[in-house]
Design a protein around this motif. Structure first.
Motif, PDB file in Angstrom:
ATOM      1  N   GLU A  40      31.024  16.216  63.681  1.00 21.90           N
ATOM      2  CA  GLU A  40      29.899  17.062  63.328  1.00 21.90           C
ATOM      3  C   GLU A  40      29.357  17.806  64.546  1.00 21.90           C
ATOM      4  N   ILE A  41      29.238  17.114  65.670  1.00 22.47           N
ATOM      5  CA  ILE A  41      28.745  17.747  66.897  1.00 22.47           C
ATOM      6  C   ILE A  41      29.700  18.841  67.354  1.00 22.47           C
ATOM      7  N   LEU A  42      30.995  18.545  67.330  1.00 18.53           N
ATOM      8  CA  LEU A  42      31.987  19.535  67.738  1.00 18.53           C
ATOM      9  C   LEU A  42      31.970  20.735  66.791  1.00 18.53           C
ATOM     10  N   GLY A  43      31.782  20.473  65.495  1.00 22.88           N
ATOM     11  CA  GLY A  43      31.708  21.558  64.520  1.00 22.88           C
ATOM     12  C   GLY A  43      30.549  22.495  64.785  1.00 22.88           C
ATOM     13  N   GLN A  44      29.417  21.960  65.207  1.00 21.13           N
ATOM     14  CA  GLN A  44      28.260  22.789  65.530  1.00 21.13           C
ATOM     15  C   GLN A  44      28.548  23.711  66.715  1.00 21.13           C
ATOM     16  N   GLU A  45      29.274  23.201  67.708  1.00 19.77           N
ATOM     17  CA  GLU A  45      29.622  24.024  68.870  1.00 19.77           C
ATOM     18  C   GLU A  45      30.591  25.135  68.475  1.00 19.77           C
ATOM     19  N   PHE A  46      31.537  24.824  67.606  1.00 15.31           N
ATOM     20  CA  PHE A  46      32.473  25.847  67.141  1.00 15.31           C
ATOM     21  C   PHE A  46      31.734  26.937  66.354  1.00 15.31           C
ATOM     22  N   ALA A  47      30.750  26.542  65.554  1.00 14.31           N
ATOM     23  CA  ALA A  47      29.976  27.516  64.783  1.00 14.31           C
ATOM     24  C   ALA A  47      29.247  28.481  65.716  1.00 14.31           C
ATOM     25  N   LYS A  48      28.713  27.982  66.820  1.00 18.79           N
ATOM     26  CA  LYS A  48      28.050  28.853  67.800  1.00 18.79           C
ATOM     27  C   LYS A  48      29.055  29.786  68.459  1.00 18.79           C
ATOM     28  N   ALA A  49      30.231  29.256  68.783  1.00 14.82           N
ATOM     29  CA  ALA A  49      31.238  30.062  69.469  1.00 14.82           C
ATOM     30  C   ALA A  49      31.737  31.210  68.598  1.00 14.82           C
ATOM     31  N   VAL A  50      31.931  30.944  67.303  1.00 13.03           N
ATOM     32  CA  VAL A  50      32.463  31.963  66.393  1.00 13.03           C
ATOM     33  C   VAL A  50      31.539  33.175  66.320  1.00 13.03           C
ATOM     34  N   LYS A  51      30.246  32.951  66.405  1.00 12.49           N
ATOM     35  CA  LYS A  51      29.300  34.059  66.307  1.00 12.49           C
ATOM     36  C   LYS A  51      29.463  35.067  67.439  1.00 12.49           C
ATOM     37  N   GLY A  52      30.168  34.680  68.502  1.00 11.27           N
ATOM     38  CA  GLY A  52      30.346  35.588  69.618  1.00 11.27           C
ATOM     39  C   GLY A  52      31.574  36.468  69.538  1.00 11.27           C
ATOM     40  N   LEU A  53      32.393  36.288  68.496  1.00 11.77           N
ATOM     41  CA  LEU A  53      33.629  37.055  68.425  1.00 11.77           C
ATOM     42  C   LEU A  53      33.383  38.563  68.374  1.00 11.77           C
ATOM     43  N   TRP A  54      32.268  38.961  67.765  1.00 11.32           N
ATOM     44  CA  TRP A  54      31.924  40.384  67.719  1.00 11.32           C
ATOM     45  C   TRP A  54      30.585  40.644  68.394  1.00 11.32           C
ATOM     46  N   ALA A  55      30.172  39.742  69.260  1.00 17.49           N
ATOM     47  CA  ALA A  55      28.933  39.963  69.999  1.00 17.49           C
ATOM     48  C   ALA A  55      29.167  40.967  71.118  1.00 17.49           C
ATOM     49  N   LEU A  56      28.141  41.757  71.430  1.00 12.01           N
ATOM     50  CA  LEU A  56      28.239  42.619  72.597  1.00 12.01           C
ATOM     51  C   LEU A  56      28.389  41.723  73.824  1.00 12.01           C
ATOM     52  N   PRO A  57      29.392  41.971  74.679  1.00 10.47           N
ATOM     53  CA  PRO A  57      29.692  41.057  75.789  1.00 10.47           C
ATOM     54  C   PRO A  57      28.705  41.187  76.948  1.00 10.47           C
ATOM     55  N   ILE A  58      27.455  40.850  76.683  1.00  8.25           N
ATOM     56  CA  ILE A  58      26.392  40.943  77.681  1.00  8.25           C
ATOM     57  C   ILE A  58      26.002  39.518  78.060  1.00  8.25           C
ATOM     58  N   ASP A  59      26.423  39.092  79.224  1.00  4.33           N
ATOM     59  CA  ASP A  59      26.233  37.706  79.645  1.00  4.33           C
ATOM     60  C   ASP A  59      24.953  37.571  80.469  1.00  4.33           C
ATOM     61  N   VAL A  60      23.820  37.635  79.773  1.00  6.47           N
ATOM     62  CA  VAL A  60      22.519  37.417  80.408  1.00  6.47           C
ATOM     63  C   VAL A  60      21.753  36.419  79.552  1.00  6.47           C
ATOM     64  N   PRO A  61      20.813  35.685  80.159  1.00  5.21           N
ATOM     65  CA  PRO A  61      20.074  34.670  79.397  1.00  5.21           C
ATOM     66  C   PRO A  61      19.418  35.239  78.136  1.00  5.21           C
ATOM     67  N   GLY A  62      19.565  34.512  77.041  1.00 11.23           N
ATOM     68  CA  GLY A  62      18.945  34.915  75.787  1.00 11.23           C
ATOM     69  C   GLY A  62      19.855  35.659  74.844  1.00 11.23           C
ATOM     70  N   THR A  63      21.020  36.116  75.326  1.00 13.30           N
ATOM     71  CA  THR A  63      21.927  36.849  74.444  1.00 13.30           C
ATOM     72  C   THR A  63      22.778  35.892  73.628  1.00 13.30           C
ATOM     73  N   SER A  64      23.250  36.367  72.483  1.00 18.10           N
ATOM     74  CA  SER A  64      24.131  35.539  71.664  1.00 18.10           C
ATOM     75  C   SER A  64      25.442  35.281  72.395  1.00 18.10           C
ATOM     76  N   PHE A  65      25.856  36.228  73.239  1.00 13.82           N
ATOM     77  CA  PHE A  65      27.097  36.053  73.990  1.00 13.82           C
ATOM     78  C   PHE A  65      26.975  34.884  74.963  1.00 13.82           C
ATOM     79  N   ARG A  66      25.827  34.762  75.641  1.00 14.90           N
ATOM     80  CA  ARG A  66      25.621  33.641  76.562  1.00 14.90           C
ATOM     81  C   ARG A  66      25.651  32.310  75.788  1.00 14.90           C
ATOM     82  N   THR A  67      25.043  32.297  74.599  1.00 10.87           N
ATOM     83  CA  THR A  67      25.073  31.095  73.764  1.00 10.87           C
ATOM     84  C   THR A  67      26.498  30.706  73.415  1.00 10.87           C
ATOM     85  N   CYS A  68      27.317  31.701  73.101  1.00  9.53           N
ATOM     86  CA  CYS A  68      28.717  31.446  72.748  1.00  9.53           C
ATOM     87  C   CYS A  68      29.500  30.887  73.927  1.00  9.53           C
ATOM     88  N   LEU A  69      29.236  31.420  75.126  1.00  9.73           N
ATOM     89  CA  LEU A  69      29.935  30.928  76.309  1.00  9.73           C
ATOM     90  C   LEU A  69      29.565  29.479  76.601  1.00  9.73           C
TER      91      LEU A  69
END
Length: 490
Positions: free
Chosen positions: A208-237
């Motif tokens: 279940e814990i691993l599944g939650q991390e995968f769910a966060k990562a998937v949301k970044g597949l089409w995220a704007l690749p902006i690696d700054v605090p607070g962005t969905s891309f940073r969450t995915c990384l």
């Protein structure tokens, strides 16, 4: 410009807007150099590149989120033709549509004219040694290792195990319920199946814990690749980093199992990749195993969860199809005990059930399209596509084509009763790099359908529920349904 700003605000949180605009200004000169100079004096396809850096990304993502990606592509095709240029995710992009475009892209996957290099966001999430990134020879080596585990003759022995996982899911999550939300249940089920068969991971809490991390990562597949605090891309990384740490620990455990306890290499895919050697005796590196397990987990559970969710939705809207599947099951399973698991031979006989699944994939493909990157100037249909540009294939121009499928917008499993011409149905890709998980997904969807239809009748609580693509096509309210146990209804 006002419309563009509104679209940006819809996709970015307000506190990120200023940092995004700053990055746009900072990168403009570089992007202009990439997008203008390479096309100078060349007959590139028609279209427009849009704004610096963002190109037409915001408009495209807005259309995708509203489940209007097909319409976005159709509008471009109508204006520019089946080959057109745009700019997506910070890179000049040529979209190739139709059977000819599909054939060109998929048939040349093992050529040396383009690579599978994806957008920056996809590369960061899947890893630089995943199947989506590797050069030809390395891709062949790793794909061969995966295919040797997932080929039909190897999967046969997992049919009963998969049946057991799915049977347990219904007992724990559906039994005794008057209603359920389908989408989260399908996410949970397909992740458990994939974790069990690919990782040998059966601990519920860890899964279940691993599944939650995968769910966060998937949301970044089409995220704007902006690696700054607070962005969905940073969450995915961050999610990818947590996934890698878990998989590294699991990999060490597999090594000990093999070395100290003589565990079978074929007990799960991770152990298989850890122990296999190619014809030259070369093993896979830890990075290669982890990157490709991430790809397979996302492909093996997220896309299948989409398929199963829309199967539930589609069968509720098409009761005659539901009844025909039920009839097929009864004819095939005559003489079997009620709790007897499905075997491989049973699954192979359920041909209509698989046609229903294919038709569902045709109308609602989990993956809308994919990228390649040119490594030299290409000539296609009289146009020059410069080195370094992206190529983008999409499903809808053939999946929804009246020339390929009569009444293309209508759900009709008979679309798959006759042999289709190659490169028209591409939910699993095509050519030499067709999805290695094809038979895995087929087996899982048929077993799921069997247990669903043999146990329940159901109806949609929101018949006209909207679909959003962020990035996968999911019902916005998670597809709530009313359940009626067949033991009660009969």
């Amino acid at each position: 410009m006002a419309d563009i700003m509104e679209d940006i605000m819809a996709l970015l949180t307000p506190e990120l807007l200023y940092s995004t605009l700053f990055l746009i200004i900072l990168s403009s000169l570089l992007i202009i150099a990439r997008s203008v100079n390479p096309r100078k004096g060349k007959n590139v396809p028609p279209g427009k590149l849009g704004f610096p850096v963002i190109g037409e990304t915001i408009g495209y993502l807005k259309a995708r989120k509203a489940n209007k990606g097909k319409e976005w592509i159709e509008k471009k095709v109508k204006k520019y033709g089946p080959v057109f240029k745009t700019s997506l995710m910070g890179c000049p992009t040529v979209v190739l549509t139709g059977q000819a475009g599909n054939r060109f892209l998929f048939m040349n996957d093992y050529s040396n004219i383009f690579t599978k290099h994806s957008t920056r966001s996809v590369t960061k999430i899947f890893g630089r040694t995943s199947l989506l990134e590797l050069p030809v020879e390395e891709h062949k080596r790793i794909r061969s290792a995966i295919m040797s585990f997932l080929k039909p003759e190897a999967l046969q022995k997992f049919a009963a195990k998969m049946d057991s996982v799915i049977r347990r899911h219904f007992a724990e999550c559906w039994e005794g319920k008057e209603s359920v939300n389908v989408w989260p249940l399908m996410k949970s089920l397909t992740f458990q199946v994939a974790a069990d068969l690919l990782f040998g991971l059966t601990d519920r809490q860890e899964t279940e814990i691993l599944g939650q991390e995968f769910a966060k990562a998937v949301k970044g597949l089409w995220a704007l690749p902006i690696d700054v605090p607070g962005t969905s891309f940073r969450t995915c990384l961050k999610a990818r980093a947590n996934i890698c740490a878990t998989l590294k620990s699991l990999l060490e455990e597999k090594r000990r199992d093999v070395a100290q306890r003589g565990a079978s290499p074929r007990q799960d895919l991770m152990t298989w990749l850890l122990t296999m050697r190619d014809e030259n005796g070369k093993t896979l590196t830890e990075e290669e195993i982890i990157d490709n397990m991430i790809v397979l987990m996302i492909a093996g559970h997220d896309t299948t969860a989409i398929l199963l969710t829309h199967l539930v939705r589609t069968l509720a809207l098409n009761p005659h199809v539901h009844q025909r599947i039920l009839k097929e099951h009864k004819e095939i399973l005559q003489g079997k005990q009620p709790n007897e698991p499905l075997c491989w031979e049973d699954i192979q006989k359920m041909k209509y059930s698989w046609k229903v699944a294919q038709e569902t994939l045709r109308l609602t493909p989990p993956v809308f399209g994919g990228f390649r990157t040119t490594i030299k100037d290409l000539e296609y249909e009289g146009f020059t596509i410069p080195k370094g540009w992206q190529l983008y294939w999409v499903t809808s121009p053939t999946h929804r084509s009246e020339e390929v499928f009569k009444d293309a917008d209508k759900f009709d499993p008979s679309h798959f009763e006759s042999q289709l011409s190659p490169y028209n149905f591409i939910s699993f890709g095509a050519g030499p790099c067709v999805c290695p998980g094809y038979d895995f997904a087929k087996m899982e969807s048929i077993i799921f359908l069997y247990h669903l239809i043999s146990k329940y009748n159901w109806s949609l609580m929101i018949p006209d529920e909207k679909i959003t693509c962020d990035p996968l096509p999911i019902p916005v309210m998670e597809l709530p349904i009313k359940l009626q146990s067949l033991t009660t209804s009969e």
